[in-house]
Write an enzyme that holds these catalytic residues in place. Structure first.
Site, short mmCIF file in Angstrom:
data_model
loop_
_atom_site.label_atom_id
_atom_site.label_comp_id
_atom_site.label_asym_id
_atom_site.label_seq_id
_atom_site.Cartn_x
_atom_site.Cartn_y
_atom_site.Cartn_z
CG ASP A 1 62.69 78.00 28.42
OD1 ASP A 1 62.72 78.64 29.49
OD2 ASP A 1 62.15 76.88 28.31
CG HIS B 1 59.47 78.67 30.48
ND1 HIS B 1 60.00 77.43 30.18
CD2 HIS B 1 58.57 78.46 31.49
CE1 HIS B 1 59.45 76.51 30.97
NE2 HIS B 1 58.57 77.11 31.77
CB SER C 1 56.80 74.66 32.67
OG SER C 1 57.85 74.90 33.57
#
Length: 419
Positions: A327, A361, A234
């Site tokens: 995601d 994600h 991320s």
């Protein structure tokens, strides 16, 4: 008499279990349940239905679930299908050295369970799932500006060094670094905001802080130089790529679902900086009131005029880009594809892209439960991370093996000498 047989009963969280149930009646219907209570007292639970074979046995390596949280043959499904009783909770191990997660496995008679019979429980077993192998050492790091925790494998070493970075939730998250140390790496779980005396919020990412951390890691007598790896996810993946661009110490970067377009958080190193002016608000809220952020920066191929893309072609080390195609937090696949295109356009072949349909994600070590949505302490609404149960589990299992292989390949003396 029914019995649950599990091997091994004590193992690292990335190790598979062999789960069997014996002593049932032929063709008997049962419910298998896994349960876990985390360090905050939150309960996570999975329930799956099976039918015994003609010998009154169920072997999860061969038997297919016929209902419940999943169907089909999934030997570790009871673990990766664990879901929180309190919605929007994320399973996150905090004390990674001193205690395991205890997973309780129970088998119930199908009919008696649904008639609330007190005799429905037929057998139970408990397994220990550890995030650190015996002998892994944790060292608190508070040196100069740097804050984190260094995990060292047992033995004299030297061991390949890795910096482990998480994203926009801040703080110090250690579970992946301790697991990397259990697999032979000297792993520094690095905090960069909202921890100790670090900034409370993330406004500027100064790569000199991460350079200082890399130097501290490389100075340790048990760390194999002259280069290190980075494992990042991320916002941390954006930082990991920036580290690879600016720091000669970085030989191998694992980037999991990262944004590489610049945004309002400035990335700087010495006299260079990358940032963008605020763009039109495109963070959306779904029908459940949960934020989906993947459209915030849009598609990098379409937004080159509004945002700068990090100059990945300047990196001397190697990249492993890992993306989940479901995601909903970062538009990660187009970002990784753009990074690969920039490398190719500059005549470089130092990037590999692994793209997983159905993965979300939060791609974590194998057998971790899918977290579709949870709270972020810096956002007033919960965040939708995305992912589909079975494809996400398969992505975690495959990608972890590739991460370990990638780091070992590029952080050995032979491979480093070729950089």
């Amino acid at each position: 008499m029914a019995q649950i047989i599990v091997h091994p009963k004590t193992a690292l969280v990335d190790e598979p279990l062999h789960i069997r149930v014996t002593g049932l009646l032929p063709s008997q219907l049962v419910m298998l349940q896994a349960s876990l209570t985390d360090e905050k007292g939150q309960l996570f639970l999975s329930q799956v239905f099976y039918k015994a074979d003609k010998n009154g046995e169920i072997d999860l390596e061969h038997a297919g679930a016929i209902g419940g949280d999943y169907v089909g043959i999934h030997p570790m499904g009871l673990l990766w299908s664990l879901k929180p009783k309190k919605i929007l909770s994320r399973l996150l191990k905090r004390d990674v050295i001193n205690s395991p997660f205890l997973v309780h496995l129970d088998v119930y008679d199908f009919i008696q369970f649904f008639t609330s019979s007190p005799d429905s429980l037929m057998a139970s077993e408990t397994v220990e799932r550890w995030y650190s192998a015996p002998g892994v050492q944790r060292i608190q790091i508070k040196e100069g500006q740097v804050r984190g925790a260094l995990f060292l494998p047992p033995g004299e070493g030297p061991f390949p060094g890795v910096i482990d970075l998480f994203g926009g939730v801040g703080g110090l998250i250690e579970f992946r670094a301790s697991l990397l140390a259990s697999r032979g790496f000297a792993a520094l779980a690095l905090a960069y905001f909202a921890y100790d005396d670090l900034p409370k919020e993330l406004d500027v990412v100064d790569i000199e802080y991460f350079e200082e951390a890399a130097d501290i890691l490389l100075r340790h007598p048990k760390v194999l130089g002259p280069s290190i790896g980075v494992v990042s996810v991320s916002r941390g993946a954006q930082i990991g790529v920036a580290m690879a661009i600016f720091l000669k110490q970085v030989a191998a970067t694992v980037s999991i679902n990262g944004p590489f377009l610049t945004d309002t958080i400035m990335i700087k190193y010495k006299n260079e900086s990358f940032y963008s002016l605020p763009s039109p608000e495109r963070i959306r809220t779904n029908e459940l009131g949960i934020l989906t952020c993947y459209s915030a920066l849009g598609n990098p191929q379409e937004e080159a005029n509004q945002h700068a893309f990090l100059p990945v072609e300047r990196a001397q080390g190697h990249f492993l880009f890992i993306v989940g195609e479901k995601d909903y937090n970062v538009n990660s696949k187009p970002n990784a594809e753009q990074a690969m295109e920039q490398l190719r356009r500059h005549g470089k072949n130092n990037g590999t892209l692994l793209s997983y349909p159905g993965a979300g994600h939060l791609i974590e070590p194998p057998y971790s439960p899918l977290c579709v949505a949870s709270w972020n302490p810096f956002i007033p609404r919960p965040v939708w991370w995305g992912g589909e149960l079975i494809p996400h589990a398969e992505a975690q299992e495959h990608s972890w093996k590739e991460i370990l292989k990638f780091l070992r390949h590029h952080l050995t003396p032979t491979s480093i000498s070729k950089l």
